[in-house]
Design a protein around this motif. Structure first.
Motif, mmCIF file in Angstrom:
data_model
loop_
_atom_site.group_PDB
_atom_site.id
_atom_site.type_symbol
_atom_site.label_atom_id
_atom_site.label_comp_id
_atom_site.label_asym_id
_atom_site.label_seq_id
_atom_site.Cartn_x
_atom_site.Cartn_y
_atom_site.Cartn_z
ATOM 1 N N ASP A 212 0.860 -1.180 0.479
ATOM 2 C CA ASP A 212 -0.371 -0.078 -0.088
ATOM 3 C C ASP A 212 1.050 1.183 -0.244
ATOM 4 O O ASP A 212 2.014 1.272 0.161
ATOM 5 N N GLU A 213 0.238 2.675 -0.082
ATOM 6 C CA GLU A 213 1.756 3.237 -0.990
ATOM 7 C C GLU A 213 1.427 3.892 0.701
ATOM 8 O O GLU A 213 3.212 4.590 0.512
ATOM 9 N N THR A 214 1.533 4.104 2.029
ATOM 10 C CA THR A 214 1.917 4.229 3.350
ATOM 11 C C THR A 214 3.366 3.195 3.576
ATOM 12 O O THR A 214 4.255 4.288 4.171
ATOM 13 N N THR A 215 2.626 2.252 2.984
ATOM 14 C CA THR A 215 4.111 0.908 3.500
ATOM 15 C C THR A 215 5.188 1.432 2.611
ATOM 16 O O THR A 215 6.645 1.134 2.557
ATOM 17 N N GLU A 216 4.687 1.618 1.511
ATOM 18 C CA GLU A 216 5.606 1.940 0.414
ATOM 19 C C GLU A 216 6.713 3.008 0.670
ATOM 20 O O GLU A 216 7.567 3.340 0.519
ATOM 21 N N ARG A 217 5.880 4.039 0.609
ATOM 22 C CA ARG A 217 6.817 5.639 1.439
ATOM 23 C C ARG A 217 7.533 5.462 2.630
ATOM 24 O O ARG A 217 8.557 5.842 2.760
ATOM 25 N N ARG A 218 6.819 4.355 3.744
ATOM 26 C CA ARG A 218 7.777 4.378 4.771
ATOM 27 C C ARG A 218 9.047 3.686 4.273
ATOM 28 O O ARG A 218 9.793 3.769 5.252
#
Length: 425
Positions: A212-218
Protein backbone atom coordinates in the motif's frame (compact mmCIF):
# COMPACT_ATOMS: atom_id res chain seq x y z
CA UNK A 1 83.41 24.69 45.99
CA UNK A 2 82.25 26.76 43.01
CA UNK A 3 79.17 25.99 40.93
CA UNK A 4 79.74 24.09 37.71
CA UNK A 5 79.33 26.14 34.53
CA UNK A 6 76.15 25.51 32.56
CA UNK A 7 76.97 23.94 29.18
CA UNK A 8 75.56 25.73 26.13
CA UNK A 9 74.22 22.44 24.75
CA UNK A 10 72.19 21.52 27.85
CA UNK A 11 68.79 21.39 26.13
CA UNK A 12 70.10 19.47 23.10
CA UNK A 13 72.03 17.09 25.36
CA UNK A 14 69.02 16.27 27.54
CA UNK A 15 66.84 15.84 24.45
CA UNK A 16 69.33 13.43 22.86
CA UNK A 17 69.58 11.42 26.07
CA UNK A 18 65.81 10.99 25.86
CA UNK A 19 65.85 10.13 22.16
CA UNK A 20 68.49 7.47 22.78
CA UNK A 21 66.54 6.05 25.74
CA UNK A 22 69.83 6.19 27.61
CA UNK A 23 68.35 6.70 31.08
CA UNK A 24 65.88 3.81 31.00
CA UNK A 25 68.33 1.05 31.92
CA UNK A 26 71.27 1.75 34.21
CA UNK A 27 74.21 -0.39 35.37
CA UNK A 28 74.19 -2.35 32.11
CA UNK A 29 76.87 -5.09 31.82
CA UNK A 30 78.60 -3.47 28.81
CA UNK A 31 79.10 -0.22 30.71
CA UNK A 32 80.11 -2.02 33.88
CA UNK A 33 82.87 -3.62 31.82
CA UNK A 34 84.01 -0.21 30.57
CA UNK A 35 84.22 1.13 34.13
CA UNK A 36 86.23 -1.91 35.29
CA UNK A 37 88.57 -1.56 32.29
CA UNK A 38 89.07 2.16 32.98
CA UNK A 39 89.98 1.50 36.62
CA UNK A 40 92.33 -1.33 35.63
CA UNK A 41 94.17 0.60 32.90
CA UNK A 42 94.50 3.76 34.98
CA UNK A 43 95.30 1.96 38.22
CA UNK A 44 92.55 3.73 40.21
CA UNK A 45 90.16 2.33 42.83
CA UNK A 46 87.11 4.14 41.40
CA UNK A 47 85.73 4.49 37.86
CA UNK A 48 82.36 5.59 36.48
CA UNK A 49 80.44 5.75 33.25
CA UNK A 50 78.29 8.69 34.29
CA UNK A 51 75.46 10.37 32.33
CA UNK A 52 74.64 14.03 33.06
CA UNK A 53 70.97 14.97 32.56
CA UNK A 54 69.63 18.27 33.87
CA UNK A 55 70.41 18.61 37.57
CA UNK A 56 70.93 14.88 38.08
CA UNK A 57 73.50 12.29 37.07
CA UNK A 58 72.93 8.62 36.25
CA UNK A 59 75.62 5.99 36.65
CA UNK A 60 75.63 3.58 33.72
CA UNK A 61 78.67 1.62 34.88
CA UNK A 62 80.78 1.68 38.04
CA UNK A 63 83.51 0.05 40.10
CA UNK A 64 84.82 0.90 43.56
CA UNK A 65 81.58 2.74 44.53
CA UNK A 66 77.88 2.04 45.02
CA UNK A 67 76.66 5.23 43.27
CA UNK A 68 73.65 4.87 40.95
CA UNK A 69 71.54 8.02 40.64
CA UNK A 70 73.75 10.91 41.80
CA UNK A 71 71.99 13.91 43.32
CA UNK A 72 73.64 16.23 44.23
CA UNK A 73 75.80 15.42 41.22
CA UNK A 74 79.55 14.78 41.05
CA UNK A 75 80.76 18.31 40.33
CA UNK A 76 83.89 17.01 38.55
CA UNK A 77 81.67 15.44 35.86
CA UNK A 78 79.55 18.60 35.55
CA UNK A 79 82.71 20.57 34.75
CA UNK A 80 83.90 17.92 32.28
CA UNK A 81 80.60 17.98 30.37
CA UNK A 82 80.38 21.77 30.48
CA UNK A 83 83.90 22.13 29.08
CA UNK A 84 83.32 19.33 26.55
CA UNK A 85 86.96 18.23 26.95
CA UNK A 86 89.13 16.10 29.21
CA UNK A 87 89.38 17.38 32.77
CA UNK A 88 92.24 16.28 35.03
CA UNK A 89 92.42 17.34 38.68
CA UNK A 90 95.73 16.09 40.13
CA UNK A 91 94.91 17.29 43.67
CA UNK A 92 91.37 18.36 44.60
CA UNK A 93 92.62 19.82 47.91
CA UNK A 94 94.63 22.37 45.94
CA UNK A 95 91.78 23.32 43.59
CA UNK A 96 89.36 25.93 45.02
CA UNK A 97 86.58 24.62 42.72
CA UNK A 98 86.54 21.20 44.39
CA UNK A 99 88.31 21.25 47.75
CA UNK A 100 85.00 21.65 49.65
CA UNK A 101 83.08 19.13 47.53
CA UNK A 102 81.28 16.48 49.66
CA UNK A 103 83.02 13.59 47.87
CA UNK A 104 86.38 15.27 48.60
CA UNK A 105 85.79 16.14 52.26
CA UNK A 106 83.82 12.96 52.98
CA UNK A 107 83.49 9.43 51.58
CA UNK A 108 84.82 8.30 49.19
CA UNK A 109 87.40 11.11 49.84
CA UNK A 110 88.41 11.69 46.24
CA UNK A 111 91.79 13.40 45.87
CA UNK A 112 92.38 13.14 42.11
CA UNK A 113 90.05 12.92 39.11
CA UNK A 114 90.35 12.47 35.35
CA UNK A 115 87.25 12.49 33.16
CA UNK A 116 86.70 12.29 29.40
CA UNK A 117 83.38 13.50 27.93
CA UNK A 118 81.26 11.10 25.88
CA UNK A 119 80.52 13.18 22.77
CA UNK A 120 77.90 11.95 20.28
CA UNK A 121 77.86 12.38 16.52
CA UNK A 122 75.53 15.34 17.09
CA UNK A 123 78.23 16.99 19.22
CA UNK A 124 76.49 16.63 22.58
CA UNK A 125 78.46 15.60 25.68
CA UNK A 126 76.14 13.06 27.31
CA UNK A 127 78.35 12.36 30.31
CA UNK A 128 81.81 11.10 31.22
CA UNK A 129 84.01 8.08 31.56
CA UNK A 130 86.07 9.02 34.60
CA UNK A 131 88.49 7.61 37.15
CA UNK A 132 89.15 8.77 40.72
CA UNK A 133 91.81 8.05 43.30
CA UNK A 134 92.28 8.64 47.03
CA UNK A 135 95.73 10.16 46.49
CA UNK A 136 97.11 13.00 44.36
CA UNK A 137 98.27 11.81 40.93
CA UNK A 138 98.32 12.36 37.17
CA UNK A 139 97.65 9.84 34.42
CA UNK A 140 100.37 9.13 31.86
CA UNK A 141 99.90 9.51 28.11
CA UNK A 142 98.95 5.86 27.54
CA UNK A 143 96.34 6.01 30.29
CA UNK A 144 94.86 9.21 28.83
CA UNK A 145 94.64 7.54 25.42
CA UNK A 146 92.99 4.46 26.89
CA UNK A 147 90.41 6.59 28.73
CA UNK A 148 89.59 8.42 25.48
CA UNK A 149 89.16 5.09 23.68
CA UNK A 150 86.84 3.79 26.39
CA UNK A 151 84.76 7.01 26.29
CA UNK A 152 84.41 6.65 22.51
CA UNK A 153 83.38 3.03 22.95
CA UNK A 154 80.85 3.98 25.65
CA UNK A 155 79.13 6.68 23.57
CA UNK A 156 79.05 4.34 20.55
CA UNK A 157 77.28 1.74 22.67
CA UNK A 158 74.78 4.32 23.90
CA UNK A 159 74.02 5.40 20.33
CA UNK A 160 73.72 1.80 19.11
CA UNK A 161 71.40 0.87 21.98
CA UNK A 162 69.39 4.02 21.31
CA UNK A 163 69.04 3.31 17.59
CA UNK A 164 68.02 -0.26 18.36
CA UNK A 165 65.35 1.03 20.73
CA UNK A 166 64.12 3.48 18.09
CA UNK A 167 63.96 0.67 15.53
CA UNK A 168 61.96 -1.47 17.97
CA UNK A 169 59.61 1.47 18.54
CA UNK A 170 59.13 1.89 14.77
CA UNK A 171 58.33 -1.81 14.42
CA UNK A 172 55.90 -1.60 17.33
CA UNK A 173 54.14 1.38 15.78
CA UNK A 174 53.96 -0.36 12.41
CA UNK A 175 52.32 -3.38 14.06
CA UNK A 176 49.91 -1.06 15.87
CA UNK A 177 49.14 0.72 12.60
CA UNK A 178 48.49 -2.61 10.91
CA UNK A 179 46.09 -3.58 13.69
CA UNK A 180 44.32 -0.22 13.40
CA UNK A 181 44.05 -0.60 9.63
CA UNK A 182 42.54 -4.08 9.95
CA UNK A 183 40.15 -2.86 12.63
CA UNK A 184 39.17 0.10 10.45
CA UNK A 185 38.50 -2.14 7.46
CA UNK A 186 36.32 -4.39 9.63
CA UNK A 187 34.40 -1.40 10.96
CA UNK A 188 33.95 0.21 7.54
CA UNK A 189 32.85 -3.11 6.11
CA UNK A 190 30.18 -3.32 8.82
CA UNK A 191 29.19 0.35 8.55
CA UNK A 192 28.72 0.04 4.76
CA UNK A 193 27.41 -3.50 4.52
CA UNK A 194 24.62 -3.00 7.07
CA UNK A 195 22.89 -0.08 5.29
CA UNK A 196 23.55 -1.68 1.89
CA UNK A 197 21.86 -4.88 3.02
CA UNK A 198 18.92 -2.88 4.36
CA UNK A 199 18.63 -0.87 1.13
CA UNK A 200 18.72 -4.01 -0.99
CA UNK A 201 16.11 -5.81 1.12
CA UNK A 202 13.66 -2.91 1.10
CA UNK A 203 14.18 -2.27 -2.60
CA UNK A 204 13.31 -5.89 -3.36
CA UNK A 205 10.10 -5.53 -1.37
CA UNK A 206 9.20 -2.31 -3.19
CA UNK A 207 9.99 -3.79 -6.60
CA UNK A 208 7.87 -6.87 -5.91
CA UNK A 209 4.90 -4.51 -5.66
CA UNK A 210 1.69 -5.16 -3.80
CA UNK A 211 2.47 -2.65 -1.04
CA UNK A 212 0.00 0.00 0.00
CA UNK A 213 1.09 3.61 -0.49
CA UNK A 214 1.83 4.25 3.20
CA UNK A 215 4.03 1.16 3.55
CA UNK A 216 5.86 1.88 0.32
CA UNK A 217 6.56 5.46 1.44
CA UNK A 218 7.86 4.17 4.77
CA UNK A 219 10.16 1.68 3.02
CA UNK A 220 11.50 4.41 0.73
CA UNK A 221 12.22 6.57 3.78
CA UNK A 222 14.23 3.69 5.30
CA UNK A 223 16.17 3.42 2.03
CA UNK A 224 16.80 7.16 2.03
CA UNK A 225 18.02 7.15 5.66
CA UNK A 226 20.46 4.32 5.00
CA UNK A 227 21.68 6.01 1.83
CA UNK A 228 22.27 9.19 3.84
CA UNK A 229 24.15 7.13 6.43
CA UNK A 230 26.48 5.72 3.77
CA UNK A 231 26.99 9.13 2.17
CA UNK A 232 27.83 10.64 5.57
CA UNK A 233 30.44 7.93 6.21
CA UNK A 234 32.06 8.51 2.81
CA UNK A 235 32.03 12.28 3.40
CA UNK A 236 33.74 11.84 6.78
CA UNK A 237 36.45 9.59 5.34
CA UNK A 238 37.10 12.08 2.54
CA UNK A 239 37.22 14.92 5.08
CA UNK A 240 39.75 13.06 7.22
CA UNK A 241 41.89 12.42 4.13
CA UNK A 242 41.82 16.11 3.20
CA UNK A 243 42.64 17.14 6.77
CA UNK A 244 45.60 14.76 6.83
CA UNK A 245 46.77 16.14 3.47
CA UNK A 246 46.16 19.72 4.71
CA UNK A 247 43.97 20.40 1.67
CA UNK A 248 40.67 20.86 3.52
CA UNK A 249 38.81 24.11 2.84
CA UNK A 250 39.44 26.70 5.52
CA UNK A 251 37.80 30.14 5.50
CA UNK A 252 37.95 31.65 8.99
CA UNK A 253 35.73 34.60 9.80
CA UNK A 254 34.33 36.31 12.88
CA UNK A 255 31.58 34.11 14.33
CA UNK A 256 29.40 33.84 17.42
CA UNK A 257 30.48 30.62 19.13
CA UNK A 258 27.32 30.48 21.26
CA UNK A 259 25.12 30.65 18.16
CA UNK A 260 27.14 27.96 16.39
CA UNK A 261 26.89 25.68 19.44
CA UNK A 262 23.12 26.22 19.55
CA UNK A 263 22.73 25.19 15.89
CA UNK A 264 24.87 22.07 16.42
CA UNK A 265 22.82 21.08 19.48
CA UNK A 266 19.63 21.46 17.41
CA UNK A 267 21.07 19.15 14.72
CA UNK A 268 22.06 16.53 17.33
CA UNK A 269 18.80 16.72 19.29
CA UNK A 270 16.85 14.02 17.35
CA UNK A 271 19.60 11.42 17.83
CA UNK A 272 19.73 12.24 21.56
CA UNK A 273 15.94 12.07 21.80
CA UNK A 274 15.92 8.55 20.27
CA UNK A 275 18.14 7.38 23.14
CA UNK A 276 16.19 9.23 25.80
CA UNK A 277 19.09 11.55 26.59
CA UNK A 278 18.86 15.02 28.07
CA UNK A 279 20.79 17.38 25.81
CA UNK A 280 21.33 20.88 27.25
CA UNK A 281 23.10 24.01 26.09
CA UNK A 282 24.69 26.36 28.64
CA UNK A 283 25.90 29.54 26.98
CA UNK A 284 26.52 33.18 27.85
CA UNK A 285 25.69 36.02 25.52
CA UNK A 286 27.56 36.19 22.22
CA UNK A 287 31.10 34.78 22.34
CA UNK A 288 33.14 36.15 19.49
CA UNK A 289 35.66 33.83 17.85
CA UNK A 290 37.67 33.64 14.66
CA UNK A 291 36.82 30.34 12.98
CA UNK A 292 35.54 28.51 9.92
CA UNK A 293 31.94 27.97 10.99
CA UNK A 294 31.39 24.92 8.75
CA UNK A 295 34.55 23.12 9.86
CA UNK A 296 34.13 24.01 13.54
CA UNK A 297 30.49 22.91 13.36
CA UNK A 298 31.66 19.56 11.98
CA UNK A 299 34.08 19.17 14.89
CA UNK A 300 31.31 19.88 17.41
CA UNK A 301 28.97 17.44 15.66
CA UNK A 302 31.60 14.69 15.78
CA UNK A 303 32.14 15.14 19.52
CA UNK A 304 28.41 15.27 20.24
CA UNK A 305 27.83 12.19 18.10
CA UNK A 306 30.51 10.39 20.12
CA UNK A 307 28.88 11.42 23.43
CA UNK A 308 25.46 10.25 22.24
CA UNK A 309 26.86 6.85 21.22
CA UNK A 310 28.58 6.23 24.54
CA UNK A 311 25.92 7.57 26.92
CA UNK A 312 23.31 5.11 28.12
CA UNK A 313 19.58 5.75 27.93
CA UNK A 314 18.45 8.26 30.53
CA UNK A 315 21.85 9.97 30.67
CA UNK A 316 22.68 13.62 30.08
CA UNK A 317 24.92 15.64 27.78
CA UNK A 318 25.75 19.26 28.53
CA UNK A 319 27.32 21.65 26.02
CA UNK A 320 28.99 24.59 27.75
CA UNK A 321 30.32 27.66 25.91
CA UNK A 322 32.86 29.88 27.70
CA UNK A 323 34.76 32.99 26.66
CA UNK A 324 37.54 33.39 29.22
CA UNK A 325 40.48 32.95 28.94
CA UNK A 326 39.80 31.78 25.36
CA UNK A 327 36.72 30.77 23.36
CA UNK A 328 35.91 27.17 24.27
CA UNK A 329 33.16 24.59 24.01
CA UNK A 330 33.02 21.80 26.60
CA UNK A 331 30.92 18.71 25.95
CA UNK A 332 30.16 16.83 29.18
CA UNK A 333 28.43 13.44 29.18
CA UNK A 334 27.46 10.81 31.73
CA UNK A 335 28.57 7.96 29.47
CA UNK A 336 30.81 4.95 30.05
CA UNK A 337 33.98 7.05 30.18
CA UNK A 338 37.49 6.20 29.01
CA UNK A 339 40.46 4.48 30.64
CA UNK A 340 43.28 6.88 31.54
CA UNK A 341 45.69 5.18 29.11
CA UNK A 342 43.22 5.73 26.24
CA UNK A 343 42.69 9.48 26.78
CA UNK A 344 45.37 10.46 24.27
CA UNK A 345 44.70 7.59 21.86
CA UNK A 346 41.02 8.42 21.36
CA UNK A 347 42.14 11.19 18.98
CA UNK A 348 44.18 8.81 16.78
CA UNK A 349 42.91 7.90 13.32
CA UNK A 350 40.69 4.78 13.42
CA UNK A 351 41.26 4.13 17.13
CA UNK A 352 38.38 2.60 19.08
CA UNK A 353 38.57 1.94 22.81
CA UNK A 354 38.24 -1.59 24.19
CA UNK A 355 34.87 -0.55 25.65
CA UNK A 356 33.61 0.41 22.18
CA UNK A 357 34.67 -2.98 20.81
CA UNK A 358 33.23 -4.93 23.74
CA UNK A 359 29.87 -3.16 23.53
CA UNK A 360 29.84 -3.26 19.69
CA UNK A 361 29.16 0.48 19.50
CA UNK A 362 28.81 1.60 15.89
CA UNK A 363 31.58 3.75 14.46
CA UNK A 364 34.85 3.76 12.54
CA UNK A 365 37.09 5.55 15.02
CA UNK A 366 37.48 8.74 12.98
CA UNK A 367 35.08 11.19 14.65
CA UNK A 368 37.33 12.48 17.45
CA UNK A 369 40.32 12.36 15.11
CA UNK A 370 38.50 14.68 12.70
CA UNK A 371 37.54 17.00 15.57
CA UNK A 372 41.14 17.31 16.74
CA UNK A 373 42.48 17.93 13.24
CA UNK A 374 39.92 20.68 12.70
CA UNK A 375 40.86 22.33 16.01
CA UNK A 376 44.55 22.15 15.12
CA UNK A 377 43.74 23.71 11.73
CA UNK A 378 42.32 26.64 13.71
CA UNK A 379 45.42 26.84 15.90
CA UNK A 380 43.41 25.47 18.82
CA UNK A 381 43.26 22.14 20.60
CA UNK A 382 41.05 19.21 21.55
CA UNK A 383 41.48 17.25 24.76
CA UNK A 384 39.48 14.83 26.83
CA UNK A 385 39.12 14.34 30.57
CA UNK A 386 37.50 11.14 31.76
CA UNK A 387 37.32 8.37 34.30
CA UNK A 388 36.00 4.93 33.41
CA UNK A 389 32.26 4.63 34.21
CA UNK A 390 32.15 8.31 35.19
CA UNK A 391 31.54 10.02 31.86
CA UNK A 392 33.80 12.22 29.77
CA UNK A 393 34.42 15.90 29.05
CA UNK A 394 35.88 17.06 25.74
CA UNK A 395 37.34 20.57 25.52
CA UNK A 396 37.45 22.25 22.10
CA UNK A 397 39.52 25.38 22.57
CA UNK A 398 40.11 28.13 20.02
CA UNK A 399 43.02 30.60 20.14
CA UNK A 400 42.48 33.57 22.41
CA UNK A 401 42.09 36.10 23.71
CA UNK A 402 42.12 38.11 20.49
CA UNK A 403 39.69 35.74 18.79
CA UNK A 404 36.86 36.23 21.25
CA UNK A 405 34.94 38.95 22.99
CA UNK A 406 34.22 38.41 26.64
CA UNK A 407 30.51 37.79 27.00
CA UNK A 408 28.11 38.22 29.85
CA UNK A 409 28.21 36.08 32.94
CA UNK A 410 27.38 32.55 31.74
CA UNK A 411 23.80 31.48 32.33
CA UNK A 412 21.94 28.27 31.70
CA UNK A 413 19.79 28.05 28.60
CA UNK A 414 18.49 24.46 28.65
CA UNK A 415 17.45 22.92 25.37
CA UNK A 416 15.78 19.54 25.68
CA UNK A 417 16.55 17.02 23.00
CA UNK A 418 12.95 16.74 21.85
CA UNK A 419 12.31 20.46 21.50
CA UNK A 420 13.75 20.99 18.01
CA UNK A 421 13.60 19.29 14.66
CA UNK A 422 16.88 17.89 13.30
CA UNK A 423 18.05 15.82 10.33
CA UNK A 424 17.10 12.19 9.84
CA UNK A 425 19.14 9.75 11.91
Amino acid sequence: MTEAPVPADKTARVRELGELNALESLLAPDFQAIAVSAAHVCGTPIALVNLVAGDRQYVKGRTGTDLTGVNPPVSFCDHTVAGCRTLEIPDAHADPRFRDDPIVTGPPRVRSYTGVPMITQQGNALGTVCVMDHRPRRLDTAQHQALHTLATHAVTLIELHGRAHQAEEVVRRLHALERLKNQFLRNVNHELRTPLTTIRSYLELVLEGGLDETTERRFLQVIERNGDRMLHLVDMMLLMASLNAQTAAFSPARIDLSDLARRVVELSAPAAHLKGLSLNLHAPGPVEAQADADQLGTALLQVLDNSIKFTSRGGAIDVVVTADPAPEVEIHDTGIGVEHDDLRRVFEDFYRTPQAEEQAVQGTGIGLSIAEKIMEMHGGSARMESELHEGACVHLTLPGPGGARRGERPGDQPMRSGSVRGPRT
